[in-house]
Enzyme design. Sequence first.
Site, mmCIF file in Angstrom:
data_model
loop_
_atom_site.group_PDB
_atom_site.id
_atom_site.type_symbol
_atom_site.label_atom_id
_atom_site.label_comp_id
_atom_site.label_asym_id
_atom_site.label_seq_id
_atom_site.Cartn_x
_atom_site.Cartn_y
_atom_site.Cartn_z
ATOM 1 N N ASP A 90 18.451 -14.453 21.786
ATOM 2 C CA ASP A 90 18.129 -14.351 20.360
ATOM 3 C C ASP A 90 16.724 -13.836 20.090
ATOM 4 O O ASP A 90 16.188 -14.005 19.006
ATOM 5 C CB ASP A 90 18.305 -15.716 19.685
ATOM 6 C CG ASP A 90 17.394 -16.792 20.280
ATOM 7 O OD1 ASP A 90 16.762 -16.522 21.321
ATOM 8 O OD2 ASP A 90 17.329 -17.898 19.713
ATOM 9 N N GLU A 91 16.138 -13.156 21.073
ATOM 10 C CA GLU A 91 14.728 -12.775 20.959
ATOM 11 C C GLU A 91 14.515 -11.357 21.491
ATOM 12 O O GLU A 91 15.005 -11.013 22.566
ATOM 13 C CB GLU A 91 13.890 -13.778 21.767
ATOM 14 C CG GLU A 91 12.408 -13.642 21.620
ATOM 15 C CD GLU A 91 11.692 -14.704 22.440
ATOM 16 O OE1 GLU A 91 10.456 -14.769 22.326
ATOM 17 O OE2 GLU A 91 12.341 -15.452 23.204
ATOM 18 N N ASP A 133 13.049 -12.630 16.193
ATOM 19 C CA ASP A 133 13.701 -13.848 16.668
ATOM 20 C C ASP A 133 14.722 -14.292 15.629
ATOM 21 O O ASP A 133 14.387 -14.466 14.454
ATOM 22 C CB ASP A 133 12.645 -14.941 16.879
ATOM 23 C CG ASP A 133 13.152 -16.069 17.769
ATOM 24 O OD1 ASP A 133 14.371 -16.156 17.970
ATOM 25 O OD2 ASP A 133 12.319 -16.857 18.250
#
Length: 385
Positions: free
Chosen positions: A102-103, A9
């Site tokens: 974003d993960e 993350d």
Amino acid sequence: MERAIAHMDLDTFFVSCERLQDTKLNGIPVIIGGGDRGVVASCSYEARYFGVRSAMPIKMAMRLCPEAKVIRGDYERYSKFSKEVTEIIQEKVPVLEKASIDEFYMDLSGMDKFFGCYQWTKEIADSVTKNTGLPISFALSTNKTVSKIGTGESKPVGRLEIPAQNIQPFLNPLSVRKIPMVGDVTFQLLSRVGIRTIQTLAEMPVLVLQQMIGKNGGELWKKANGIDLTPVVPYSERKSLSSEHTFTNDTMDLFELKRLISSMAESLAYQLRQEKWLTSTVVLKIRYANFDTETKQCKISYTSLDHTLARVALDLFEKLYTRRMRLRLVGLRFTNLVHGTYQMNLFEDSEELMNLYQAMDRMKNRFGKNALGRASGFELVYGAV
């Protein structure tokens, strides 16, 4: 063979992107969002110290942290960084799932025969930071749930390994809110009966949980006990979403045409949100009775909200349909997609609007996508408030 699942993350991703552009933002409270009635899309750890959180109204955030620097945000820039990070990771892992902008999840099962899954994951994270300048945290365990919780506990810039024998000792003292599928409503329900830690939840009889919260009770019990067999789904970039309608009888009924376009936009926008996409380009296609086909497109800020997309589509139709001739086909397409959800796309939208969309989607998820609609596009067609 025991699975090895890593979760990565990007730390305060939007803020980190802005800090790469302006180093004066380093070390100070930063809030990404927009408008007096807007909400916080992201915030720095310095702002979180004062109680600022994502999805909080901007006005409330500024009362908590009046010294914060508020930045409207640039989703296109964030999408470019996300794509760059994705390419770096994708080159180095056998199976990659991109869960959001974003993960990431990675299935590294079997990679330990080289020089260890943890070392492999650490080198990937180091490569991301070296090549992009973006800080990233990760956790490695035997499944997606434990890895995701581990990443959250390791931030910022955390590195955490949770082997099988340590899973329950790691999970037990944590709040049940740490479990990904536990929202505010479920947490309040569990709290009322004294279930506040994962250990207490894990020790509850499954049947009791199912009676309390329905069919999800069994899944919740599994996650509390560190059980998650969900596979890492290989990442593939969808290019577009589209819908077309061919009329049985050619038509020039403007009301019906606009109603149809609004309905198509609403349906496609719901699909965007379900698949966690945002679009930045709307393309409208019409085909006349003589088979002449025309298209027109419009670039917009990234969104998945149907009221915005329907207005753009109807505006394109007004500009495109210039002949007094019957139409045989209408098509709508959303392109230039990036991963994200309306929870992230908060630069223009108020808290009330976000709550409305979340409620609408919950209804559609439960009763079907046609269970709720916009009165056949009435307000969009007639320009009402």
